[in-house]
Design a protein around this motif. Structure first.
Motif, PDB file in Angstrom:
ATOM      1  N   HIS A 406       0.840  -1.204   0.000  1.00  0.00           N
ATOM      2  CA  HIS A 406       0.000   0.000   0.000  1.00  0.00           C
ATOM      3  C   HIS A 406       0.873   1.252   0.000  1.00  0.00           C
ATOM      4  O   HIS A 406       0.625   2.198  -0.761  1.00  0.00           O
ATOM      5  CB  HIS A 406      -0.935   0.003   1.214  1.00  0.00           C
ATOM      6  CG  HIS A 406      -1.670   1.301   1.393  1.00  0.00           C
ATOM      7  ND1 HIS A 406      -2.603   1.763   0.497  1.00  0.00           N
ATOM      8  CD2 HIS A 406      -1.592   2.238   2.378  1.00  0.00           C
ATOM      9  CE1 HIS A 406      -3.072   2.926   0.912  1.00  0.00           C
ATOM     10  NE2 HIS A 406      -2.484   3.244   2.052  1.00  0.00           N
ATOM     11  N   HIS A 407       1.889   1.258   0.857  1.00  0.00           N
ATOM     12  CA  HIS A 407       2.733   2.445   0.971  1.00  0.00           C
ATOM     13  C   HIS A 407       3.872   2.471  -0.043  1.00  0.00           C
ATOM     14  O   HIS A 407       4.365   3.546  -0.398  1.00  0.00           O
ATOM     15  CB  HIS A 407       3.287   2.546   2.394  1.00  0.00           C
ATOM     16  CG  HIS A 407       2.249   2.893   3.410  1.00  0.00           C
ATOM     17  ND1 HIS A 407       1.746   4.162   3.559  1.00  0.00           N
ATOM     18  CD2 HIS A 407       1.585   2.115   4.310  1.00  0.00           C
ATOM     19  CE1 HIS A 407       0.831   4.169   4.513  1.00  0.00           C
ATOM     20  NE2 HIS A 407       0.707   2.939   4.983  1.00  0.00           N
ATOM     21  N   LEU A 408       4.295   1.319  -0.521  1.00  0.00           N
ATOM     22  CA  LEU A 408       5.317   1.228  -1.564  1.00  0.00           C
ATOM     23  C   LEU A 408       4.747   0.381  -2.701  1.00  0.00           C
ATOM     24  O   LEU A 408       5.159  -0.758  -2.921  1.00  0.00           O
ATOM     25  CB  LEU A 408       6.594   0.591  -1.003  1.00  0.00           C
ATOM     26  CG  LEU A 408       7.423   1.475  -0.060  1.00  0.00           C
ATOM     27  CD1 LEU A 408       8.386   0.628   0.756  1.00  0.00           C
ATOM     28  CD2 LEU A 408       8.181   2.538  -0.848  1.00  0.00           C
ATOM     29  N   PRO A 409       3.777   0.906  -3.427  1.00  0.00           N
ATOM     30  CA  PRO A 409       3.101   0.091  -4.446  1.00  0.00           C
ATOM     31  C   PRO A 409       4.067  -0.366  -5.527  1.00  0.00           C
ATOM     32  O   PRO A 409       4.866   0.427  -6.047  1.00  0.00           O
ATOM     33  CB  PRO A 409       2.038   1.049  -5.014  1.00  0.00           C
ATOM     34  CG  PRO A 409       2.473   2.413  -4.625  1.00  0.00           C
ATOM     35  CD  PRO A 409       3.242   2.275  -3.358  1.00  0.00           C
ATOM     36  N   PRO A 410       4.025  -1.649  -5.872  1.00  0.00           N
ATOM     37  CA  PRO A 410       4.905  -2.171  -6.929  1.00  0.00           C
ATOM     38  C   PRO A 410       4.492  -1.606  -8.286  1.00  0.00           C
ATOM     39  O   PRO A 410       3.457  -1.988  -8.832  1.00  0.00           O
ATOM     40  CB  PRO A 410       4.680  -3.678  -6.868  1.00  0.00           C
ATOM     41  CG  PRO A 410       4.072  -3.938  -5.522  1.00  0.00           C
ATOM     42  CD  PRO A 410       3.271  -2.719  -5.211  1.00  0.00           C
ATOM     43  N   SER A 411       5.275  -0.708  -8.797  1.00  0.00           N
ATOM     44  CA  SER A 411       4.896  -0.023 -10.028  1.00  0.00           C
ATOM     45  C   SER A 411       5.968  -0.088 -11.112  1.00  0.00           C
ATOM     46  O   SER A 411       5.658   0.133 -12.280  1.00  0.00           O
ATOM     47  CB  SER A 411       4.565   1.454  -9.738  1.00  0.00           C
ATOM     48  OG  SER A 411       5.668   2.101  -9.126  1.00  0.00           O
ATOM     49  N   ARG A 412       7.213  -0.395 -10.736  1.00  0.00           N
ATOM     50  CA  ARG A 412       8.300  -0.387 -11.717  1.00  0.00           C
ATOM     51  C   ARG A 412       8.824  -1.806 -11.915  1.00  0.00           C
ATOM     52  O   ARG A 412       9.270  -2.449 -10.963  1.00  0.00           O
ATOM     53  CB  ARG A 412       9.438   0.521 -11.247  1.00  0.00           C
ATOM     54  CG  ARG A 412       9.028   1.964 -11.078  1.00  0.00           C
ATOM     55  CD  ARG A 412      10.128   2.746 -10.357  1.00  0.00           C
ATOM     56  NE  ARG A 412      11.373   2.748 -11.099  1.00  0.00           N
ATOM     57  CZ  ARG A 412      12.533   3.144 -10.595  1.00  0.00           C
ATOM     58  NH1 ARG A 412      12.601   3.558  -9.321  1.00  0.00           N
ATOM     59  NH2 ARG A 412      13.621   3.124 -11.322  1.00  0.00           N
ATOM     60  N   PRO A 413       8.773  -2.321 -13.135  1.00  0.00           N
ATOM     61  CA  PRO A 413       9.326  -3.660 -13.383  1.00  0.00           C
ATOM     62  C   PRO A 413      10.776  -3.749 -12.917  1.00  0.00           C
ATOM     63  O   PRO A 413      11.569  -2.825 -13.083  1.00  0.00           O
ATOM     64  CB  PRO A 413       9.220  -3.797 -14.908  1.00  0.00           C
ATOM     65  CG  PRO A 413       8.073  -2.909 -15.289  1.00  0.00           C
ATOM     66  CD  PRO A 413       8.159  -1.740 -14.349  1.00  0.00           C
ATOM     67  N   GLY A 414      11.099  -4.891 -12.301  1.00  0.00           N
ATOM     68  CA  GLY A 414      12.450  -5.101 -11.818  1.00  0.00           C
ATOM     69  C   GLY A 414      12.741  -4.495 -10.468  1.00  0.00           C
ATOM     70  O   GLY A 414      13.877  -4.567  -9.991  1.00  0.00           O
ATOM     71  N   HIS A 415      11.719  -3.919  -9.805  1.00  0.00           N
ATOM     72  CA  HIS A 415      11.922  -3.288  -8.499  1.00  0.00           C
ATOM     73  C   HIS A 415      11.093  -3.920  -7.398  1.00  0.00           C
ATOM     74  O   HIS A 415      11.127  -3.454  -6.257  1.00  0.00           O
ATOM     75  CB  HIS A 415      11.623  -1.785  -8.581  1.00  0.00           C
ATOM     76  CG  HIS A 415      12.695  -1.003  -9.282  1.00  0.00           C
ATOM     77  ND1 HIS A 415      12.854  -1.056 -10.639  1.00  0.00           N
ATOM     78  CD2 HIS A 415      13.658  -0.167  -8.810  1.00  0.00           C
ATOM     79  CE1 HIS A 415      13.873  -0.269 -10.985  1.00  0.00           C
ATOM     80  NE2 HIS A 415      14.371   0.264  -9.901  1.00  0.00           N
ATOM     81  N   TYR A 416      10.356  -4.974  -7.707  1.00  0.00           N
ATOM     82  CA  TYR A 416       9.556  -5.657  -6.687  1.00  0.00           C
ATOM     83  C   TYR A 416       9.513  -7.138  -7.015  1.00  0.00           C
ATOM     84  O   TYR A 416       9.197  -7.534  -8.154  1.00  0.00           O
ATOM     85  CB  TYR A 416       8.137  -5.098  -6.635  1.00  0.00           C
ATOM     86  CG  TYR A 416       7.235  -5.845  -5.673  1.00  0.00           C
ATOM     87  CD1 TYR A 416       7.230  -5.542  -4.313  1.00  0.00           C
ATOM     88  CD2 TYR A 416       6.390  -6.863  -6.123  1.00  0.00           C
ATOM     89  CE1 TYR A 416       6.412  -6.230  -3.434  1.00  0.00           C
ATOM     90  CE2 TYR A 416       5.577  -7.555  -5.245  1.00  0.00           C
ATOM     91  CZ  TYR A 416       5.594  -7.242  -3.900  1.00  0.00           C
ATOM     92  OH  TYR A 416       4.785  -7.926  -3.026  1.00  0.00           O
ATOM     93  N   PHE A 417       9.838  -7.953  -5.997  1.00  0.00           N
ATOM     94  CA  PHE A 417       9.801  -9.407  -6.123  1.00  0.00           C
ATOM     95  C   PHE A 417       9.189  -9.961  -4.841  1.00  0.00           C
ATOM     96  O   PHE A 417       9.600  -9.589  -3.741  1.00  0.00           O
ATOM     97  CB  PHE A 417      11.218  -9.982  -6.315  1.00  0.00           C
ATOM     98  CG  PHE A 417      11.932  -9.446  -7.514  1.00  0.00           C
ATOM     99  CD1 PHE A 417      11.895 -10.128  -8.718  1.00  0.00           C
ATOM    100  CD2 PHE A 417      12.638  -8.251  -7.440  1.00  0.00           C
ATOM    101  CE1 PHE A 417      12.558  -9.619  -9.843  1.00  0.00           C
ATOM    102  CE2 PHE A 417      13.301  -7.733  -8.547  1.00  0.00           C
ATOM    103  CZ  PHE A 417      13.266  -8.427  -9.751  1.00  0.00           C
ATOM    104  N   ALA A 418       8.213 -10.841  -4.992  1.00  0.00           N
ATOM    105  CA  ALA A 418       7.552 -11.417  -3.820  1.00  0.00           C
ATOM    106  C   ALA A 418       7.802 -12.913  -3.762  1.00  0.00           C
ATOM    107  O   ALA A 418       8.151 -13.555  -4.765  1.00  0.00           O
ATOM    108  CB  ALA A 418       6.047 -11.139  -3.860  1.00  0.00           C
ATOM    109  N   THR A 419       7.618 -13.463  -2.578  1.00  0.00           N
ATOM    110  CA  THR A 419       7.743 -14.906  -2.418  1.00  0.00           C
ATOM    111  C   THR A 419       6.700 -15.620  -3.271  1.00  0.00           C
ATOM    112  O   THR A 419       5.627 -15.094  -3.553  1.00  0.00           O
ATOM    113  CB  THR A 419       7.578 -15.292  -0.938  1.00  0.00           C
ATOM    114  OG1 THR A 419       7.756 -16.703  -0.803  1.00  0.00           O
ATOM    115  CG2 THR A 419       6.200 -14.908  -0.414  1.00  0.00           C
ATOM    116  N   ARG A 420       7.032 -16.829  -3.675  1.00  0.00           N
ATOM    117  CA  ARG A 420       6.095 -17.628  -4.468  1.00  0.00           C
ATOM    118  C   ARG A 420       6.434 -19.100  -4.264  1.00  0.00           C
ATOM    119  O   ARG A 420       7.556 -19.448  -3.926  1.00  0.00           O
ATOM    120  CB  ARG A 420       6.197 -17.263  -5.947  1.00  0.00           C
ATOM    121  CG  ARG A 420       7.587 -17.417  -6.540  1.00  0.00           C
ATOM    122  CD  ARG A 420       7.687 -16.772  -7.908  1.00  0.00           C
ATOM    123  NE  ARG A 420       8.989 -16.979  -8.518  1.00  0.00           N
ATOM    124  CZ  ARG A 420       9.374 -16.413  -9.660  1.00  0.00           C
ATOM    125  NH1 ARG A 420       8.548 -15.603 -10.302  1.00  0.00           N
ATOM    126  NH2 ARG A 420      10.561 -16.656 -10.170  1.00  0.00           N
ATOM    127  N   GLY A 421       5.461 -19.943  -4.414  1.00  0.00           N
ATOM    128  CA  GLY A 421       5.717 -21.372  -4.299  1.00  0.00           C
ATOM    129  C   GLY A 421       5.503 -21.956  -2.925  1.00  0.00           C
ATOM    130  O   GLY A 421       5.504 -23.166  -2.752  1.00  0.00           O
TER     131      GLY A 421
END
Length: 577
Positions: A406-421
């Motif tokens: 919410h406060h740091l919205p993922p908006s730029r490709p290559g600048h946000y990675f989340a856990t998965r799997g």
């Protein structure tokens, strides 16, 4: 080609393919190979203290670099340690080349110490699993592994390296691996059919995932959904596939429960699925996910995922970027003025809805100012204020992720990675991998206290190699996500609210993450009050090397009376305070 031992030839092959980092944990049967690496300073060996950490670190590096990444594990016991994270890499499509040494082919009949069927162990969590038994094919097999890892659908592969193969002389030539170009586009008539199916809907949605980011198709996706006026929902969505601030982005579908997703997807009469599978939930819905008569178009490079669980009207095995670009052009050509006007009206309605939701969230944040114990929004809002423009986030904050994004919205490709799997513990080693791939950017890894304890020894690697990633433990002294999940379980089965299982509690004794970090050579601070938030963030950002913040948060669960259920105040709740 001059003859040399396989242990040297393998390093030469990796360097020929531009592979400059290897993540691993050293072991006895690989000792000759590890000794050979010392002769090649171009290849940087990143030492980790446990194999889980090595795989998670490589996963982060591969995701940021989008290149094949090598992991070295130790025999059967080391492979066993790494398998959980290899599962995560497979689910997320990380192009890992995992190698593990073993005593040697000549010992196959002995059933000796640490002997195991490595190929069989790795097969369920890889695209391909093999063992080199003929030294003359060592580089040929390695190139095949690299090619398979890097060819969509990308994912981990495994190669067992017996010691006698590594020590054998070979004269194979080193040549760069040939990786096929899979940027294929559908025929014009298929694009026209997709446009007609989607434009005919009055309640369209798009379900998208990380295949969009892999293809670099964010702009093309955005144009298509704007033309359709389609709400965008994420599934297996752990990178920036569309700007999170875009009016049409509505968030993510359910991770745990299919009923949550079905309530959204069953309302649509036209569905575009792109770069993901349907549906990545722990307890997926078995039927009724799409409305009767709804038109479904699925675009993906992985043919296995198209119509895997539910029928589609049109499946296109194609590159998302090329296909969405053609689809946007076809929609612009074929949409009627009435269809365009209705789509634009839907965009306006969804934009206003999102504006109201963001305003409500901002108002709720005001309720947490000065609260004790801290609410995640207090920290995340201050981090957003101080964050540099190049900030890259690895998000394993889990129950604190809503406030983070919410406060740091993922908006730029290559600048946000989340856990998965689903593998806990990827947050900190993943951030280290990101920092190695993106050395000029500020990288912060978030993890919960439960996840952090899976791989906390990753901090030693950061200190040992001088990798300046920053780390935040969202410390609510519990497995908070499990509390939310069991609460849903109770509601579904009509179980009255009661005490959470004691196995969900991580607060007795209190884990001092700041002290653990300092013991591993990483400076740290512990944040317990709002007044401490700003200075701690500033100190972390100013530190040249790694830095950790142990952020103590409340552990209250909405709709659950903690004190009444336990008949006692619980540490980390307002009842306790």
């Amino acid at each position: 080609m001059q003859s040399r031992q396989g242990r040297f030839a393998i390093v030469e092959q990796l360097l020929a393919d531009g592979i400059t980092h290897m993540f691993g944990n050293p072991g006895t049967v690989e000792q000759g190979f590890l000794d050979a690496i010392e002769s090649y300073p171009e290849l940087r060996y990143i030492t980790t203290l446990q194999e889980t950490v090595a795989v998670a670190m490589a996963d982060g590096y591969a995701r940021a670099s989008q290149r094949p990444t090598v992991v070295q594990l130790h025999s059967g016991v080391g492979l066993g340690n790494g398998i959980g994270m290899m599962y995560q890499a497979k689910r997320g499509g990380a192009p890992l080349v995992v190698i593990a040494g073993e005593a040697g082919v000549r010992y196959d009949s002995m059933d000796a110490q640490m002997a195991s069927d490595l190929v069989a162990m790795a097969r369920p969590v890889t695209k391909w699993s093999t063992r080199i038994v003929d030294p003359s094919s060592t580089l040929r097999v390695l190139r095949r592994a690299i090619k398979l890892a890097a060819t969509p659908p990308t994912g981990p592969v495994f190669v067992a390296l017996p010691m006698d193969v590594l020590d054998s002389e070979l004269s194979e030539e080193v040549v760069a691996t040939s990786i096929p170009d899979t940027r294929v586009a559908p025929a014009a008539e298929a694009i026209a059919a997709a446009a007609a199916l989607l434009a005919g809907g009055s309640r369209p949605i798009a379900i998208v995932g990380d295949g969009v980011a892999f293809s670099g198709a964010q702009a093309e996706l955005t144009r298509v959904v704007e033309l359709l006026g389609a709400a965008v929902w994420g599934a297996n969505f752990s990178e920036v596939n569309i700007d999170a601030t875009h009016p049409l982005f509505r968030g993510q579908l359910g991770h745990m429960f299919g009923d949550h997703s079905r309530a959204i997807t069953a309302e649509a009469d036209a569905v575009l699925i792109c770069g993901t599978y349907v549906f990545p939930e722990v307890f997926p819905a078995l039927e009724g996910v799409f409305a009767p008569g709804a038109k479904v178009v699925h675009i993906d490079l992985d043919s296995y995922e198209i119509a895997k669980n539910f029928p589609v009207d049109l499946g296109l095995v194609a590159d998302p970027k090329l296909t969405l670009g053609l689809l946007a052009a076809e929609l612009e050509r074929s949409q009627s003025p009435e269809q365009r006007a209705v789509a634009e009206a839907r965009v306006g309605e969804l934009a206003e809805r999102k504006r109201r939701e963001l305003a409500e969230a901002a108002a709720r944040d005001l309720d947490f100012e000065g609260a004790s114990p801290l609410h995640p929004s207090t920290f995340m809002s201050e981090l957003a204020r101080q964050a540099p423009g190049d900030l890259v986030v690895f998000d394993e904050a889990l129950t604190s992720s809503p406030e983070l994004t919410h406060h740091l919205p993922p908006s730029r490709p290559g600048h946000y990675f989340a856990t998965r799997g689903g593998s806990l513990g990827v947050g900190f080693p993943g951030a280290i991998g990101l920092k190695l791939a993106l050395p000029d950017k500020t990288v912060i890894g978030f993890s919960g206290d439960g996840g952090a304890m899976y791989t906390f020894q990753a901090l030693w690697t950061a200190a040992h190699h001088g990798i300046g990633a920053k780390f935040v433990v969202c410390n609510n002294r519990s497995y908070q996500l499990l509390k939310l999940n069991v609460q849903q379980y109770w509601r579904e089965r009509g179980v009255p609210d009661h005490s959470f299982p004691r196995s969900f509690d991580l607060g007795a004794p209190d884990i001092r993450f700041d002290e653990l970090a300092r013991a591993m050579g990483v400076p740290a601070s512990r944040v317990e009050s709002a007044e401490e938030v700003g200075p701690a963030i500033a100190e972390a950002l100013e530190a040249e090397g790694p830095y950790l913040i142990d952020l103590l948060l409340h552990q209250e669960v909405p709709g659950h009376d903690e004190a009444a259920a336990h008949h006692r105040p619980v540490a980390g709740t307002r009842a306790h305070s």
